[in-house]
Design a protein around this motif. Structure first.
Motif, PDB file in Angstrom:
ATOM      1  N   CYS A 172      -1.647 -23.018 -63.619  1.00 51.04           N
ATOM      2  CA  CYS A 172      -0.674 -23.704 -62.788  1.00 51.04           C
ATOM      3  C   CYS A 172       0.634 -22.935 -62.704  1.00 51.04           C
ATOM      4  CB  CYS A 172      -0.392 -25.106 -63.327  1.00 51.04           C
ATOM      5  SG  CYS A 172      -1.797 -26.220 -63.130  1.00 51.04           S
ATOM      6  N   GLY A 173       1.401 -23.195 -61.657  1.00 50.32           N
ATOM      7  CA  GLY A 173       2.699 -22.544 -61.497  1.00 50.32           C
ATOM      8  C   GLY A 173       2.836 -21.941 -60.125  1.00 50.32           C
ATOM      9  N   ASP A 174       4.072 -21.867 -59.649  1.00 49.14           N
ATOM     10  CA  ASP A 174       4.320 -21.320 -58.328  1.00 49.14           C
ATOM     11  C   ASP A 174       3.972 -19.846 -58.297  1.00 49.14           C
ATOM     12  OD1 ASP A 174       5.261 -23.749 -57.494  1.00 49.14           O
ATOM     13  OD2 ASP A 174       7.346 -23.292 -58.019  1.00 49.14           O
ATOM     14  N   GLU A 175       3.507 -19.397 -57.136  1.00 48.01           N
ATOM     15  CA  GLU A 175       3.213 -17.989 -56.938  1.00 48.01           C
ATOM     16  C   GLU A 175       4.142 -17.438 -55.877  1.00 48.01           C
ATOM     17  OE1 GLU A 175      -0.810 -17.066 -56.147  1.00 48.01           O
ATOM     18  OE2 GLU A 175      -1.583 -18.597 -57.490  1.00 48.01           O
ATOM     19  N   GLU A 176       4.653 -16.237 -56.108  1.00 53.60           N
ATOM     20  CA  GLU A 176       5.484 -15.611 -55.107  1.00 53.60           C
ATOM     21  C   GLU A 176       4.616 -15.139 -53.958  1.00 53.60           C
ATOM     22  OE1 GLU A 176       7.766 -12.530 -56.809  1.00 53.60           O
ATOM     23  OE2 GLU A 176       8.718 -13.815 -58.284  1.00 53.60           O
ATOM     24  N   GLU A 177       5.181 -15.087 -52.742  1.00 58.75           N
ATOM     25  CA  GLU A 177       4.392 -14.731 -51.581  1.00 58.75           C
ATOM     26  C   GLU A 177       4.224 -13.242 -51.416  1.00 58.75           C
ATOM     27  OE1 GLU A 177       5.788 -16.604 -48.101  1.00 58.75           O
ATOM     28  OE2 GLU A 177       5.450 -18.624 -48.832  1.00 58.75           O
ATOM     29  N   GLU A 209      -2.286 -35.117 -60.818  1.00 58.57           N
ATOM     30  CA  GLU A 209      -1.327 -36.172 -60.485  1.00 58.57           C
ATOM     31  C   GLU A 209       0.119 -35.680 -60.547  1.00 58.57           C
ATOM     32  OE1 GLU A 209      -2.190 -36.455 -64.913  1.00 58.57           O
ATOM     33  OE2 GLU A 209      -3.321 -36.170 -63.059  1.00 58.57           O
ATOM     34  N   ASN A 210       0.348 -34.565 -61.237  1.00 56.54           N
ATOM     35  CA  ASN A 210       1.693 -34.003 -61.379  1.00 56.54           C
ATOM     36  C   ASN A 210       2.013 -32.939 -60.331  1.00 56.54           C
ATOM     37  OD1 ASN A 210       2.181 -35.536 -63.775  1.00 56.54           O
ATOM     38  ND2 ASN A 210       0.969 -34.039 -64.933  1.00 56.54           N
ATOM     39  N   LEU A 211       1.049 -32.648 -59.475  1.00 57.54           N
ATOM     40  CA  LEU A 211       1.260 -31.616 -58.468  1.00 57.54           C
ATOM     41  C   LEU A 211       1.958 -32.171 -57.235  1.00 57.54           C
ATOM     42  CD1 LEU A 211      -2.193 -29.769 -58.632  1.00 57.54           C
ATOM     43  CD2 LEU A 211      -0.036 -29.097 -59.717  1.00 57.54           C
ATOM     44  N   SER A 212       2.665 -31.295 -56.525  1.00 54.88           N
ATOM     45  CA  SER A 212       3.386 -31.670 -55.310  1.00 54.88           C
ATOM     46  C   SER A 212       2.942 -30.785 -54.159  1.00 54.88           C
ATOM     47  CB  SER A 212       4.903 -31.524 -55.521  1.00 54.88           C
ATOM     48  OG  SER A 212       5.347 -32.301 -56.616  1.00 54.88           O
ATOM     49  N   LEU A 213       3.269 -31.193 -52.940  1.00 58.42           N
ATOM     50  CA  LEU A 213       2.942 -30.402 -51.765  1.00 58.42           C
ATOM     51  C   LEU A 213       3.554 -29.005 -51.887  1.00 58.42           C
ATOM     52  CD1 LEU A 213       3.405 -32.925 -48.802  1.00 58.42           C
ATOM     53  CD2 LEU A 213       1.286 -32.212 -49.916  1.00 58.42           C
ATOM     54  N   GLY A 214       2.750 -28.005 -51.581  1.00 59.98           N
ATOM     55  CA  GLY A 214       3.230 -26.635 -51.637  1.00 59.98           C
ATOM     56  C   GLY A 214       2.984 -25.943 -52.959  1.00 59.98           C
ATOM     57  N   ALA A 244      -1.997 -31.504 -49.105  1.00 62.07           N
ATOM     58  CA  ALA A 244      -1.924 -32.947 -48.843  1.00 62.07           C
ATOM     59  C   ALA A 244      -2.178 -33.703 -50.144  1.00 62.07           C
ATOM     60  CB  ALA A 244      -2.934 -33.366 -47.784  1.00 62.07           C
ATOM     61  N   LYS A 245      -1.545 -34.870 -50.255  1.00 60.28           N
ATOM     62  CA  LYS A 245      -1.742 -35.721 -51.428  1.00 60.28           C
ATOM     63  C   LYS A 245      -1.478 -37.154 -50.997  1.00 60.28           C
ATOM     64  CE  LYS A 245      -0.347 -36.163 -56.293  1.00 60.28           C
ATOM     65  NZ  LYS A 245       0.616 -35.717 -57.328  1.00 60.28           N
ATOM     66  N   VAL A 246      -2.554 -37.932 -50.897  1.00 60.08           N
ATOM     67  CA  VAL A 246      -2.428 -39.312 -50.438  1.00 60.08           C
ATOM     68  C   VAL A 246      -3.211 -40.226 -51.359  1.00 60.08           C
ATOM     69  CG1 VAL A 246      -1.999 -38.747 -48.019  1.00 60.08           C
ATOM     70  CG2 VAL A 246      -4.341 -38.946 -48.814  1.00 60.08           C
ATOM     71  N   GLU A 247      -2.577 -41.289 -51.794  1.00 61.04           N
ATOM     72  CA  GLU A 247      -3.202 -42.299 -52.640  1.00 61.04           C
ATOM     73  C   GLU A 247      -3.989 -41.656 -53.791  1.00 61.04           C
ATOM     74  OE1 GLU A 247      -5.397 -44.876 -50.109  1.00 61.04           O
ATOM     75  OE2 GLU A 247      -3.610 -45.655 -49.097  1.00 61.04           O
TER      76      GLU A 247
END
Length: 294
Positions: free
Chosen positions: A129-134, A241-246, A265-268
């Motif tokens: 997990c973790g952001d990746e640079e583009e 459950e701890n992840l966010s869009l992007g 996407a993350k819905v319900e």
């Protein structure tokens, strides 16, 4: 060329940031001539990038790796091939033959039931997990050489080449540059380490030559594949459950192979990931300068 593999008991250790040893292979003329075990000296996460760079490592082969560590390695000019497993000697031979497949390609994408994938451990373990640079990944053909060996023809096919390059989109925006990092990129031309159009251009260049090329998606990262958009029940994917869009994370398929995805996407009770490469569908432009051929 020097290749380092995260190592434990003869196999690829699956957690880069926690590896205690690397097996380092010295490669000449695309063949292994020697190998040795190197300790990590207690380094972890991004600090390992400096250790590998100081030992003149050109390629890292590993299992899971976090975005921060991956960015540090790429910034140090080290090619990263993540999501691998098995005997380290066999993995290196497969890499040199261009047979080591990008983990994302092997996933069957039947994930609606939630049984084929699981989210990697969280960033404190430096797994998935973790952001990746583009930036810093435009040049790599899928990360692990997804094409057959020597798919292009030319005077440099099968030879180790060093190039400087700059990559831009059609609007002139720069997305990557080895000039900015101060280190040329080294790879075996035609071995599937690069995207096809980049490989084909270098195959017929002479040392000192500078070329400008334009690549359509078919010559670069292809078009986006709808089958690579994966929807998974959140309850079946601990940590999602701890992840966010992007957010950019790694998932693992039923074979234990990791592949990078982006949360779209993350819905319900469901979360959707896109496993397409971020450059898929894009036209790319490169300025390439051939520095050296071995």
């Amino acid at each position: 060329m020097r290749i380092a593999v995260t190592y434990e008991n003869g196999n690829v250790f699956q957690h880069f940031g926690r590896t205690e040893q690397f097996k380092v292979y010295e490669v000449e003329d695309n063949k292994v001539v020697s190998s040795e075990i190197m300790g990590s000296n207690g380094s972890g996460h991004s600090a390992l990038a400096g250790l590998l760079a100081n030992n003149d490592i050109d390629v890292l082969i590993c299992g899971g790796i976090g975005g921060g560590a991956q960015s540090a390695l790429l910034s140090a000019g080290i090619t990263v091939c993540a999501g691998t497993q098995g005997n380290t000697d066999e993995v290196v031979e497969a890499y040199l033959k261009g047979e080591l497949t990008d983990a994302g390609v092997t996933c069957d994408h039947h994930h609606e039931d939630g049984h084929d994938c699981h989210c990697g451990e969280h960033e404190e373990h430096d797994c998935h997990c973790g952001d990746e640079e583009e930036g810093h990944e435009c040049h790599c053909g899928g990360g692990c050489g997804g094409h057959p060996r020597f798919t292009v023809e030319g005077i440099n096919a099968g030879r180790t080449c060093k190039v400087h390059y700059k990559g831009t989109f059609n609007d002139g925006t720069q997305f990557d540059s080895s000039y900015d990092r101060g280190e040329p990129l080294e790879f075996v031309c035609g071995a599937g380490m690069m995207i096809l159009g980049f490989d084909a251009a270098v195959a017929n260049m002479k040392v000192g030559e500078v070329v400008q090329i334009h690549l359509n998606p078919e010559e670069a990262y292809g078009m986006p594949d709808p089958a690579a958009v994966i929807t998974i029940p959140i309850a079946s994917l601990p940590g999602s459950e701890n992840l966010s869009l992007g957010d950019r994370v790694y998932l693992s398929n039923s074979l234990g192979q990791q592949f990078p995805v982006k949360v779209i996407a993350k819905v319900e009770d469901k979360i959707t990931f896109d496993a397409n490469h971020e450059m898929a569908g894009k036209e790319l432009n490169f300025q390439i300068e051939l520095i050296e051929v071995q």
